[in-house]
Design an enzyme around this catalytic site. Structure first.
Site, PDB file in Angstrom:
ATOM      1  N   MET A  14      51.597  38.066  52.103  1.00 53.51           N
ATOM      2  CA  MET A  14      51.897  39.474  51.819  1.00 53.51           C
ATOM      3  C   MET A  14      52.919  39.643  50.707  1.00 53.51           C
ATOM      4  O   MET A  14      52.775  40.499  49.840  1.00 53.51           O
ATOM      5  CB  MET A  14      52.372  40.196  53.090  1.00 53.51           C
ATOM      6  CG  MET A  14      51.348  40.243  54.182  1.00 53.51           C
ATOM      7  SD  MET A  14      49.725  40.827  53.645  1.00 53.51           S
ATOM      8  CE  MET A  14      50.005  42.577  53.536  1.00 53.51           C
ATOM      9  N   ASP A  33      62.440  33.723  48.780  1.00 52.95           N
ATOM     10  CA  ASP A  33      61.920  32.861  49.852  1.00 52.95           C
ATOM     11  C   ASP A  33      62.883  31.707  50.052  1.00 52.95           C
ATOM     12  O   ASP A  33      63.915  31.644  49.371  1.00 52.95           O
ATOM     13  CB  ASP A  33      60.477  32.403  49.553  1.00 52.95           C
ATOM     14  CG  ASP A  33      59.675  32.159  50.831  1.00 52.95           C
ATOM     15  OD1 ASP A  33      60.089  31.305  51.647  1.00 52.95           O
ATOM     16  OD2 ASP A  33      58.644  32.824  51.039  1.00 52.95           O
ATOM     17  N   GLU A  93      55.942  36.935  61.421  1.00 52.94           N
ATOM     18  CA  GLU A  93      55.989  37.836  62.588  1.00 52.94           C
ATOM     19  C   GLU A  93      56.636  37.103  63.774  1.00 52.94           C
ATOM     20  O   GLU A  93      56.015  36.928  64.830  1.00 52.94           O
ATOM     21  CB  GLU A  93      54.552  38.291  62.897  1.00 52.94           C
ATOM     22  CG  GLU A  93      54.427  39.450  63.862  1.00 52.94           C
ATOM     23  CD  GLU A  93      54.721  40.811  63.241  1.00 52.94           C
ATOM     24  OE1 GLU A  93      55.097  40.885  62.060  1.00 52.94           O
ATOM     25  OE2 GLU A  93      54.570  41.802  63.966  1.00 52.94           O
ATOM     26  N   HIS A 141      52.956  48.914  56.890  1.00 52.78           N
ATOM     27  CA  HIS A 141      51.966  47.880  57.174  1.00 52.78           C
ATOM     28  C   HIS A 141      50.950  47.857  56.032  1.00 52.78           C
ATOM     29  O   HIS A 141      50.001  48.647  56.014  1.00 52.78           O
ATOM     30  CB  HIS A 141      51.318  48.185  58.536  1.00 52.78           C
ATOM     31  CG  HIS A 141      50.253  47.221  58.921  1.00 52.78           C
ATOM     32  ND1 HIS A 141      49.132  47.596  59.618  1.00 52.78           N
ATOM     33  CD2 HIS A 141      50.133  45.895  58.695  1.00 52.78           C
ATOM     34  CE1 HIS A 141      48.374  46.534  59.795  1.00 52.78           C
ATOM     35  NE2 HIS A 141      48.959  45.500  59.245  1.00 52.78           N
TER      36      HIS A 141
HETATM   37  P1  NAD Z   1      53.257  34.032  55.629  1.00 51.02           P
HETATM   38  O1  NAD Z   1      53.537  33.049  56.692  1.00 51.02           O
HETATM   39  O2  NAD Z   1      52.112  33.835  54.703  1.00 51.02           O
HETATM   40  O3  NAD Z   1      54.576  34.210  54.714  1.00 51.02           O
HETATM   41  C1  NAD Z   1      55.876  34.372  55.210  1.00 51.02           C
HETATM   42  C2  NAD Z   1      56.864  33.864  54.150  1.00 51.02           C
HETATM   43  O4  NAD Z   1      58.199  34.152  54.598  1.00 51.02           O
HETATM   44  C3  NAD Z   1      56.782  32.339  53.935  1.00 51.02           C
HETATM   45  O5  NAD Z   1      56.602  32.059  52.559  1.00 51.02           O
HETATM   46  C4  NAD Z   1      58.114  31.829  54.464  1.00 51.02           C
HETATM   47  O6  NAD Z   1      58.594  30.693  53.752  1.00 51.02           O
HETATM   48  C5  NAD Z   1      59.011  33.050  54.211  1.00 51.02           C
HETATM   49  N1  NAD Z   1      60.243  33.018  54.979  1.00 51.02           N
HETATM   50  C6  NAD Z   1      60.470  32.496  56.224  1.00 51.02           C
HETATM   51  N2  NAD Z   1      61.775  32.649  56.550  1.00 51.02           N
HETATM   52  C7  NAD Z   1      62.375  33.267  55.502  1.00 51.02           C
HETATM   53  C8  NAD Z   1      63.713  33.678  55.232  1.00 51.02           C
HETATM   54  N3  NAD Z   1      64.680  33.481  56.126  1.00 51.02           N
HETATM   55  N4  NAD Z   1      63.994  34.276  54.039  1.00 51.02           N
HETATM   56  C9  NAD Z   1      62.997  34.482  53.126  1.00 51.02           C
HETATM   57  N5  NAD Z   1      61.717  34.104  53.329  1.00 51.02           N
HETATM   58  C10 NAD Z   1      61.413  33.515  54.495  1.00 51.02           C
HETATM   59  O7  NAD Z   1      53.133  35.440  56.382  1.00 51.02           O
HETATM   60  P2  NAD Z   1      52.411  36.787  55.850  1.00 51.02           P
HETATM   61  O8  NAD Z   1      50.974  36.741  56.219  1.00 51.02           O
HETATM   62  O9  NAD Z   1      52.798  37.035  54.428  1.00 51.02           O
HETATM   63  O10 NAD Z   1      53.087  37.868  56.819  1.00 51.02           O
HETATM   64  C11 NAD Z   1      54.369  38.410  56.558  1.00 51.02           C
HETATM   65  C12 NAD Z   1      54.568  39.642  57.424  1.00 51.02           C
HETATM   66  O11 NAD Z   1      53.597  40.622  57.070  1.00 51.02           O
HETATM   67  C13 NAD Z   1      54.395  39.367  58.926  1.00 51.02           C
HETATM   68  O12 NAD Z   1      55.284  40.161  59.666  1.00 51.02           O
HETATM   69  C14 NAD Z   1      52.946  39.785  59.166  1.00 51.02           C
HETATM   70  O13 NAD Z   1      52.728  40.128  60.509  1.00 51.02           O
HETATM   71  C15 NAD Z   1      52.841  40.978  58.231  1.00 51.02           C
HETATM   72  N6  NAD Z   1      51.475  41.305  57.765  1.00 51.02           N
HETATM   73  C16 NAD Z   1      50.579  40.310  57.472  1.00 51.02           C
HETATM   74  C17 NAD Z   1      49.303  40.658  57.018  1.00 51.02           C
HETATM   75  C18 NAD Z   1      48.292  39.602  56.645  1.00 51.02           C
HETATM   76  O14 NAD Z   1      47.106  39.960  56.419  1.00 51.02           O
HETATM   77  N7  NAD Z   1      48.658  38.334  56.529  1.00 51.02           N
HETATM   78  C19 NAD Z   1      48.957  42.013  56.853  1.00 51.02           C
HETATM   79  C20 NAD Z   1      49.922  42.988  57.124  1.00 51.02           C
HETATM   80  C21 NAD Z   1      51.179  42.629  57.579  1.00 51.02           C
END
Ligand code: NAD
Length: 286
Positions: A14, A33, A93, A141
């Site tokens: 995201m 990140d 999440e 979202h």
């Molecule tokens: P992801 O696992 O692909 O990415 C999360 C990123 O956060 C990783 O690169 C990780 O290294 C980083 N991270 C972890 N701890 C951190 C910190 N302390 N400081 C900075 N960065 C940190 O997850 P995602 O799919 O991008 O999801 C992110 C959020 O968006 C979640 O809450 C998810 O539920 C929500 N979301 C996801 C989707 C989807 O389709 N994947 C859609 C809508 C919302």
């Protein structure tokens, strides 16, 4: 107020999409990140996406990928968010991760900055309570892939002010997007329904009723969906699906949200979907 500089915390599926969309719409983004390795991957992914989109773009808005990438500052330091107008948080999440971010950015970011929680399921007041600005915290979202999806599900938390909703509307307008504003409950509208559907589709698979292809084909050909539930799960990330259904299970204390054992097993085995090459389908190593 025009929003010029935006903090994007988390550069995964995201965060990459949000950072890219901001830069393509002329805003400055600070993408944070935890390691240089993750940031290098994010930079490469955005470059690839921009080149790919450029091949199909004929309009005058077409910009050189280097110019767009130049609007993104890649960093491991939350301290670089000291002068942002707005923050979109996209860390996993998982409460132990999300809950550590907010007190820190609350201390670093200007008082005026609005925090948008890009969460699949968490209730917004629970996040707002980690800050001294719950009135400036809103659920946002985003849909995946962010650059291609014009609509966002926005969530009004218990304390979210009208001014914050207006700022969020303006922010999304600058990104070329609009929102559907809903009230706060875990999972909101979309994921309360979608996560149950995906989880049940995995049970169908676990019970040997059909193959992944058959499950998805039924939804596409019979219901006219663009994607079936298992393809959608691979796009979102199976780890994110599991964490989301766990949040719903814990929040509603209702067994209908119990995660399917096959889903857990796949996440434990490192099958996270498209983002690492294999989930219900095989995408090759990217
Ligand atoms: P992801 O696992 O692909 O990415 C999360 C990123 O956060 C990783 O690169 C990780 O290294 C980083 N991270 C972890 N701890 C951190 C910190 N302390 N400081 C900075 N960065 C940190 O997850 P995602 O799919 O991008 O999801 C992110 C959020 O968006 C979640 O809450 C998810 O539920 C929500 N979301 C996801 C989707 C989807 O389709 N994947 C859609 C809508 C919302």
């Amino acid at each position: 107020m025009e929003i010029k500089k935006v903090g994007v915390v988390g550069a995964g599926v995201m965060g990459i999409g949000v950072g890219q969309s901001l830069a393509q719409n002329g805003m400055e983004a600070v993408l944070v990140d935890i390691s240089e390795e993750v940031l290098d991957r994010a930079r490469a992914e955005i470059r690839k996406n921009l080149r790919f989109q450029g091949m199909f773009q004929k309009d005058a808005k077409k910009e050189d990928p280097a110019t767009v990438l130049g609007r993104i500052h890649f960093t491991t330091l939350l301290e670089d968010l000291g002068d942002v107008d707005f923050v979109v948080e996209n860390v996993p999440e998982k409460w132990e991760i999300k809950s550590q971010i907010y007190p820190k950015i609350d201390a670093i970011c200007p008082e005026r900055a609005v925090f948008a929680v890009n969460t699949s399921c968490y209730s917004i007041p629970r996040v707002g309570a980690l800050t001294r600005r719950p009135d400036r915290v809103i659920g946002m979202h985003f849909m995946n892939p962010v650059p291609l999806k014009p609509m966002v599900e926005a969530i009004r938390g218990h304390h979210t002010s009208e001014a914050t909703i207006e700022t969020a509307r303006q922010f999304l307008r600058q990104m070329g997007k609009d929102f559907i504003l809903v009230n706060d409950m875990p999972g909101f509208v979309s994921n309360r329904v979608l996560m149950l559907t995906i989880n049940e589709a995995v049970y169908v698979l676990q019970d040997g009723v059909a193959t992944p292809e058959q499950v998805d084909q039924l939804f596409k050909t019979c219901f006219g969906h663009k994607m079936g539930p298992l393809e959608t799960a691979d796009l979102i990330g199976l780890d994110t699906i599991l964490y989301s259904i766990e949040v719903l299970h814990e929040s509603y204390n209702d067994s209908k949200y119990r995660p399917c054992p096959l889903l857990k097993k796949m996440v434990d085995a490192g099958l996270h979907g498209r983002k690492n090459g294999k989930g219900f389908y095989d995408y090759g190593i990217s």
